[in-house]
Design a protein around this motif. Structure first.
Motif, PDB file in Angstrom:
ATOM      1  N   SER A 127       9.945 -13.464   3.552  1.00 17.97           N
ATOM      2  CA  SER A 127       9.880 -12.227   2.768  1.00 17.97           C
ATOM      3  C   SER A 127       8.558 -11.511   2.982  1.00 17.97           C
ATOM      4  N   MET A 128       7.473 -12.287   3.060  1.00 16.08           N
ATOM      5  CA  MET A 128       6.160 -11.699   3.312  1.00 16.08           C
ATOM      6  C   MET A 128       6.088 -11.103   4.712  1.00 16.08           C
ATOM      7  N   VAL A 129       6.691 -11.759   5.687  1.00 16.82           N
ATOM      8  CA  VAL A 129       6.731 -11.226   7.049  1.00 16.82           C
ATOM      9  C   VAL A 129       7.372  -9.840   7.050  1.00 16.82           C
ATOM     10  N   THR A 130       8.487  -9.709   6.356  1.00 15.50           N
ATOM     11  CA  THR A 130       9.177  -8.411   6.279  1.00 15.50           C
ATOM     12  C   THR A 130       8.276  -7.352   5.651  1.00 15.50           C
ATOM     13  N   LYS A 131       7.553  -7.739   4.609  1.00 16.86           N
ATOM     14  CA  LYS A 131       6.669  -6.795   3.920  1.00 16.86           C
ATOM     15  C   LYS A 131       5.527  -6.358   4.833  1.00 16.86           C
ATOM     16  N   ILE A 132       4.931  -7.307   5.537  1.00 17.77           N
ATOM     17  CA  ILE A 132       3.824  -6.984   6.445  1.00 17.77           C
ATOM     18  C   ILE A 132       4.306  -6.087   7.579  1.00 17.77           C
ATOM     19  N   GLN A 133       5.492  -6.382   8.108  1.00 16.00           N
ATOM     20  CA  GLN A 133       6.041  -5.576   9.198  1.00 16.00           C
ATOM     21  C   GLN A 133       6.313  -4.138   8.765  1.00 16.00           C
ATOM     22  N   SER A 134       6.479  -3.931   7.457  1.00 20.92           N
ATOM     23  CA  SER A 134       6.696  -2.575   6.946  1.00 20.92           C
ATOM     24  C   SER A 134       5.377  -1.833   6.711  1.00 20.92           C
ATOM     25  N   GLY A 135       4.255  -2.504   6.989  1.00 18.03           N
ATOM     26  CA  GLY A 135       2.955  -1.847   6.878  1.00 18.03           C
ATOM     27  C   GLY A 135       2.172  -2.184   5.631  1.00 18.03           C
ATOM     28  N   GLU A 136       2.662  -3.117   4.815  1.00 20.82           N
ATOM     29  CA  GLU A 136       1.978  -3.478   3.576  1.00 20.82           C
ATOM     30  C   GLU A 136       1.166  -4.752   3.757  1.00 20.82           C
ATOM     31  N   ASP A 137       0.122  -4.908   2.919  1.00 22.80           N
ATOM     32  CA  ASP A 137      -0.596  -6.169   2.820  1.00 22.80           C
ATOM     33  C   ASP A 137      -0.083  -6.934   1.601  1.00 22.80           C
ATOM     34  N   ILE A 138      -0.468  -8.198   1.517  1.00 25.45           N
ATOM     35  CA  ILE A 138       0.048  -9.075   0.464  1.00 25.45           C
ATOM     36  C   ILE A 138      -0.992  -9.207  -0.640  1.00 25.45           C
ATOM     37  N   PHE A 139      -0.635  -8.723  -1.839  1.00 23.02           N
ATOM     38  CA  PHE A 139      -1.518  -8.766  -2.994  1.00 23.02           C
ATOM     39  C   PHE A 139      -0.825  -9.448  -4.173  1.00 23.02           C
ATOM     40  N   THR A 140      -1.625  -9.937  -5.117  1.00 23.89           N
ATOM     41  CA  THR A 140      -1.089 -10.485  -6.359  1.00 23.89           C
ATOM     42  C   THR A 140      -0.685  -9.346  -7.290  1.00 23.89           C
ATOM     43  N   SER A 141      -0.037  -9.697  -8.390  1.00 26.08           N
ATOM     44  CA  SER A 141       0.364  -8.683  -9.367  1.00 26.08           C
ATOM     45  C   SER A 141      -0.847  -8.008 -10.009  1.00 26.08           C
ATOM     46  N   GLU A 142      -2.024  -8.677  -9.957  1.00 26.64           N
ATOM     47  CA  GLU A 142      -3.245  -8.087 -10.515  1.00 26.64           C
ATOM     48  C   GLU A 142      -3.960  -7.185  -9.519  1.00 26.64           C
ATOM     49  N   GLY A 143      -3.437  -7.105  -8.297  1.00 25.17           N
ATOM     50  CA  GLY A 143      -4.050  -6.258  -7.297  1.00 25.17           C
ATOM     51  C   GLY A 143      -5.106  -6.932  -6.450  1.00 25.17           C
ATOM     52  N   LEU A 144      -5.182  -8.267  -6.510  1.00 26.60           N
ATOM     53  CA  LEU A 144      -6.117  -9.019  -5.679  1.00 26.60           C
ATOM     54  C   LEU A 144      -5.395  -9.520  -4.436  1.00 26.60           C
ATOM     55  N   PRO A 145      -6.093  -9.647  -3.313  1.00 27.16           N
ATOM     56  CA  PRO A 145      -5.452 -10.214  -2.127  1.00 27.16           C
ATOM     57  C   PRO A 145      -4.942 -11.631  -2.397  1.00 27.16           C
ATOM     58  N   ASN A 146      -3.755 -11.945  -1.875  1.00 26.26           N
ATOM     59  CA  ASN A 146      -3.238 -13.311  -1.997  1.00 26.26           C
ATOM     60  C   ASN A 146      -4.141 -14.315  -1.301  1.00 26.26           C
TER      61      ASN A 146
END
Length: 213
Positions: free
Chosen positions: A89-108
């Motif tokens: 799921s994260m791979v799909t999100k990254i491929q769409s141009g997004e980075d991975i963050f927590t719900s608080e807005g911090l990097p995972n």
């Protein structure tokens, strides 16, 4: 023991404003002064704070440090990576141009520097595996958070022991690099000998499963 720490939130950028040919990163620096005991407490102190809305404060652009993702130290073996579907799921999100963050807005992805030439990933193994899966090679290419001691940059072995939870006392007087933690195992089997010495070896152990999942 309370101490002064510095948290850096780092996001990839294409160029330095003054040098379009340079690879650079955007860094937001947050001093944490005498308020937290463990590294986890330091990260928790940032949750629900709107620090990124402070215009221009403590923001730096600088030439990126080319640190290979494969050389980042892991804190789990492959048996401690529980959710391959989450990685896909994260791979799909990254491929769409997004980075991975927590719900608080911090990097995972959260790291500490354990000496001048090594980074330890203490949170965000699924995220980093996903970035590697899409072809990212260097730390500056992914959004991440670092926690450093103000006076030394790196953190001590005693501070690192918190990542082993209830097993911290078992590794305090040992070489922590020899161990990993598996929260999926029964409690008496959670502290494990290290099999994969870095994220490159961990990815190699899981890559075929990530692709076929």
């Amino acid at each position: 023991m309370d101490m002064n720490r510095v948290v850096k939130i780092i996001s990839p950028q294409n160029t330095l404003p003054s040098d379009p040919s340079a690879i650079s990163v955007f860094t937001y620096i947050i001093p944490i002064t005498n308020s937290c005991s463990t590294i986890y407490d330091t990260v928790d102190s940032l949750k629900n704070k709107k620090f990124l809305t402070t215009e221009g404060k403590n923001i730096q652009y600088h030439v990126a440090e080319h640190f290979p993702l494969q050389n980042v130290l892991n804190i789990h073996n492959d048996s401690g990576i529980k959710d391959l579907f989450q990685i896909r799921s994260m791979v799909t999100k990254i491929q769409s141009g997004e980075d991975i963050f927590t719900s608080e807005g911090l990097p995972n992805i959260k790291l500490v520097r354990v000496d001048k030439n090594q980074w330890l990933l203490f949170d965000g193994h699924h995220s980093m595996l996903a970035y590697v899966q899409v072809g990212k090679k260097y730390l500056h290419e992914v959004a991440h958070l670092t926690v450093e001691n103000e006076d030394t940059d790196s953190v001590s072995s005693d501070e690192i022991s918190v990542f082993f939870g209830p097993h911290a006392n078992k590794i305090r007087n040992r070489e922590w690099r020899s161990y990993v933690i598996n929260w999926q195992a029964p409690i008496n089997e959670q502290l494990c000998p290290r099999i994969h010495k870095n994220m490159g070896e961990l990815y190699d152990a899981l890559s075929s499963k990530i692709v076929s999942y």
